[in-house]
Design an enzyme around this catalytic site. Structure first.
Site, mmCIF file in Angstrom:
data_model
loop_
_atom_site.group_PDB
_atom_site.id
_atom_site.type_symbol
_atom_site.label_atom_id
_atom_site.label_comp_id
_atom_site.label_asym_id
_atom_site.label_seq_id
_atom_site.Cartn_x
_atom_site.Cartn_y
_atom_site.Cartn_z
ATOM 1 N N SER A 232 0.874 -1.172 0.000
ATOM 2 C CA SER A 232 0.000 0.000 0.000
ATOM 3 C C SER A 232 0.905 1.214 0.000
ATOM 4 O O SER A 232 2.136 1.091 0.045
ATOM 5 C CB SER A 232 -0.914 0.010 1.230
ATOM 6 O OG SER A 232 -0.177 0.380 2.386
ATOM 7 N N ASP A 360 -10.975 -3.187 11.349
ATOM 8 C CA ASP A 360 -10.599 -3.390 9.946
ATOM 9 C C ASP A 360 -10.914 -4.821 9.514
ATOM 10 O O ASP A 360 -10.124 -5.475 8.841
ATOM 11 C CB ASP A 360 -9.115 -3.088 9.729
ATOM 12 C CG ASP A 360 -8.793 -2.810 8.251
ATOM 13 O OD1 ASP A 360 -9.743 -2.626 7.456
ATOM 14 O OD2 ASP A 360 -7.600 -2.783 7.894
#
Length: 819
Positions: A232, A360
């Site tokens: 990411s 998450d």
């Protein structure tokens, strides 16, 4: 989900759009450019260039990175330097844009790029690097991953385009491109790592920087990386071993990068994850924390390796309605999902009991081991139960609404996980309060899920969303009318280049007048499905395309496709001008979507008299360059060129065209059709469409076998076996599947098993819709925003429905030119 789409998801906008300019600009934006300088500004960039300077198309350019604290001072200094020396540059217009470019889900290829400087020569490049380094060397900022860093930063260097050109990548997307020494446009390589074109000579003065990069390995680091698992903008995740051979996972955080909405960096979140793992130590399903360690400027969290496959991947493999090759029955798949979900819920309960909110939870963060053991990973967004905090960052669809706080964040994600494990349309939950009901009604008739469990999940989601999206579950009755109403009601007639908002390709091209992604395709679909185009809409389109030279020549986004729309709209004179313009311009690529094949096929469909010799030259060019096609399939590869060869024979009667088609299709016959669903853009469907066109004139057993393998039968539904598709549009989704089926089965009896599967796809088009007072809008690719265009949204779905009803012609080019 493709991360590139997230950049174009702006709060409060139902359509993909450019990043909104928020907050105050840097002071330099407000001032006028110096005398004899040009300036321009858009939502993201401010550009400054001397009027007397002619920039080369491409070369070595400099990027300057900065943090929010250093940006203003660096910008003022670099701008003063470049202005005094006549060097063009551009910069992000505001601190808000700088933060957005460095956020966790931002494009890694653009991360860190605050200022870009365009030296005209290598001596100017060297001088600029040395003099700016003397001013700012060592100033902090996120690294530009594609660049060669100069010294200690914030300067870095990369070879790339100075002038924006685009060409198709291997997936068919139009991307920034550079020109080879032979003159061809090819996509720029913007991968992390320094990857200049092999033909670009690296200046000698960059050799020390290159050597430093090669030597910039982790020093005194007791772990060896064996595989990269995920990236990411905040860093990477790697598999490795310690010095004793024990397997570990290394999670990396880049300094000053990966910002979340609260402004926390990737390093701050990694420290939070380390704290959470230590708090949760000993719970089955929580990875064992090893240590936090600095390594070559980056921070690494080290944890024990947990073998396994992500739940998301297993769901795709095992769901028999997604993967017809799955070894599981519907009941067996339901047992697998319910077992995993129940155990995930138990782990989350223990996490809450230790005072931590996971925050998450989604299928990509659940590992299922070879023995079935579960592991929850990625606790960087976690919070303390006592804080009763909202979720700061999360995956679309699984992210809880802002007023859902504390443990309710995880309860919301658990409810979404239960429903979308069977029907993976989590992103659609963000759009309509009725969507959980639709999904539950869909899955309950296919899988044995306890009613109380499913209804509780629906209730949890709807209560968390409150009054948002007060819709009712609907059916596709009257779908065409609702889709048309939405297109006409959502049109922006004040915007001639983007009248009908659609896919991000409109924004990448800064133009939305073409067939696949723009106005031409929308109006063609309206007219072709029986909806007269309002005069105001037609007048706006005609005004926008009055100059054929303002568009590229191709079918997908250019004049050739515009001509098709103008023909059916009765604007034959202007259509002829566009057709002539597309035929008289040289094409660098052979594809149907943007090259010679599409130009020739479009011209063959014209209602006006055309020059077959000129069309033939485009067909010859497409055939001669077929081997250079960058991606397989009807739109981008040899399959579309083979179809053109057959259509040229039908138009001219010259059998040499059939010989060429034979040669291309022979390659498809030798290849087994893959397991991809029957998408209009898939290689197998493109091969079968070309083979079917050729079989009409030269029937052979080999061609028939290829066609039948794709079309399927009662015993084996071929590529129409999947009951679920992620996207709804023509290029990659259900609408394209329906159009492909119509073309492959035209005139033949469709087997009952295939017909029933097609009926399912027609009914399930509505799972991708958002209803409102002005009709129904289709969610575009990745289901993050609505789309009106032909390739991904309403227009293409309208056309597919009308074709299925027998009320419209099929996709252009798929019917014979002559009978």
């Amino acid at each position: 989900m493709e991360p590139a789409y997230l950049e174009f998801c702006q709060p409060g906008n139902a359509f993909y759009s450019r990043p909104l300019h928020r907050g105050e600009d840097f002071p330099l934006v407000e001032g006028a450019p110096p005398e004899e300088w040009q300036g321009s500004i858009d939502e993201v960039w401010c550009v400054r260039r001397p009027e007397s300077v002619a920039l080369p198309e491409q070369g070595w350019k400099i990027h300057v990175t900065a943090t929010a604290d250093t940006a203003t001072a660096i910008l003022e200094s670099v701008a003063e330097y470049c202005t005094a020396r006549g060097i063009a540059f551009k910069f992000l217009r505001s601190p808000a844009m700088l933060i957005a470019r460095n956020s966790k889900y931002a494009d890694r290829g653009a991360s860190g790029k605050f200022l870009t400087i365009y030296p005209r020569t290598n001596p100017e490049l060297e001088r600029t690097l040395r003099e700016l380094d003397a001013r700012h060397g060592g100033s902090p900022g996120p690294a530009v991953l594609s660049d060669l860093r100069w010294g200690a930063g914030p300067l870095s260097v990369r070879y790339g385009a100075f002038v924006l050109h685009r060409s198709a990548d291997r997936h068919g997307r139009l991307v920034p491109s550079i020109r080879t020494p032979e003159g061809d446009l090819v996509p720029e390589d913007r991968r992390p790592g320094f990857h200049p074109p092999e033909w670009a000579e690296i200046p000698e003065f960059l050799e020390p920087a290159l050597a430093a990069r090669r030597g910039g390995t982790l020093q005194d680091f007791p772990y060896t990386v064996t595989a990269a698992l995920h990236f990411s903008n905040g860093g990477g995740v790697y598999r490795g071993t310690d010095r004793d051979g024990r397997e570990v996972i290394l999670k990396e955080a880049r300094p000053h990068a990966g910002l979340d909405e609260a402004g926390q960096t990737a390093t701050a979140r990694l420290i939070r994850e380390a704290e959470a793992l230590q708090t949760l130590a000993g719970i089955d399903g929580i990875p064992e924390f090893v240590e936090l360690r600095q390594g070559h400027e980056h921070l690494f969290l080290v944890r024990a390796y947990s073998p396994g496959t992500t739940l998301g991947e297993l769901l795709r493999q095992r769901n028999p309605l997604i993967n017809p090759a799955s070894p599981l029955t519907n009941a067996e798949f339901a047992d697998f999902v319910l077992d995993v979900w129940t155990r995930v819920r138990e782990i989350v309960s223990q996490v809450h009991a230790r005072g931590v909110v996971y925050a998450d939870l989604h299928p990509g963060n659940v590992l299922v081991g070879p023995d079935g053991a579960l592991t929850l990973i990625d606790f960087e967004s976690s919070s303390d139960v006592a804080d009763d905090a909202a979720q700061r960052i999360g995956v679309p669809g699984f992210r809880a609404p802002a007023d859902c706080t504390g443990p309710r964040v995880d309860e919301y994600a658990l409810a979404v996980l239960l429903l979308t494990a069977f029907l993976p349309l989590a992103q659609t939950m963000d759009w309509d309060r009725a969507q959980p009901v639709r999904i539950w009604e869909w899955l309950r008739v296919r899988f044995p899920v306890p009613t109380a469990m499913g209804e509780a999940a629906v209730r949890t989601i709807q209560e968390a969303r409150g009054a948002e999206g007060q819709g009712q579950a609907s059916t596709p009755n009257g779908a065409l009318l609702e889709l048309r109403r939405f297109v006409l009601g959502a049109a922006d007639l004040d915007n001639e280049r983007r009248t009908y908002p659609g896919d991000i390709q409109q924004l990448l091209l800064d133009d939305a007048r073409g067939f696949l992604f723009g106005t031409a395709g929308v109006l063609w679909a309206l007219q072709s499905t029986g909806e007269p185009v309002p005069s105001t809409h037609l007048a706006r389109f005609v005004d926008a395309v009055r100059d054929p030279a303002s568009l590229p020549p191709g079918f997908g986004m250019g004049s050739a496709g515009v001509a098709l729309a103008l023909d059916v709209l009765g604007e034959t004179e202007l259509a002829g001008l566009h057709r002539a313009a597309s035929l008289t311009r040289v094409q660098e690529e052979p594809s149907l979507i943007g090259g010679s094949a599409g130009v020739a096929l479009s011209a063959l469909r014209g209602v006006s008299q055309v020059d077959l010799d000129l069309i033939g030259r485009h067909a010859e060019a497409a055939f001669s360059r077929a081997a250079t096609a960058r991606a397989p399939g009807l739109f981008h590869g040899r399959e579309g060129i083979a179809l053109l060869m057959v259509r040229m024979f039908e138009a001219t009667g010259e059998r040499a065209w059939l010989d060429r088609a034979d040669g291309l299709v022979a390659g498809f016959v030798a290849e087994e059709p893959g397991l991809d669903p029957a998408l209009l853009a898939s290689p197998a469907v493109g091969a079968a469409l070309a083979a079917r066109a050729l079989h009409r004139h030269r029937p052979t057993p080999e061609l028939r076998r290829l066609i039948d393998a794709v079309r399927g039968s009662n015993e084996h539904p071929g590529l129409f076996g999947a009951e679920f598709l992620e996207h709804v549009g023509v290029l990659r989704g259900r609408a394209g599947l329906l159009l492909a089926a119509q073309a492959l089965w035209a005139g033949d009896v469709v087997p009952g098993a295939v017909r029933r599967r097609l009926d399912v796809h027609r009914a399930d088009l509505w799972l991708h819709a958002v209803e409102g007072v002005q009709g129904a809008g289709m969610l575009g690719d990745n289901a993050l925003r609505l789309s009106l265009d032909y390739a991904t949204g309403n227009a293409g779905v309208m056309h597919a429905i009308a074709v299925g009803n027998g009320d419209a012609p099929g996709f252009p080019f798929l019917a014979a030119v002559s009978s």
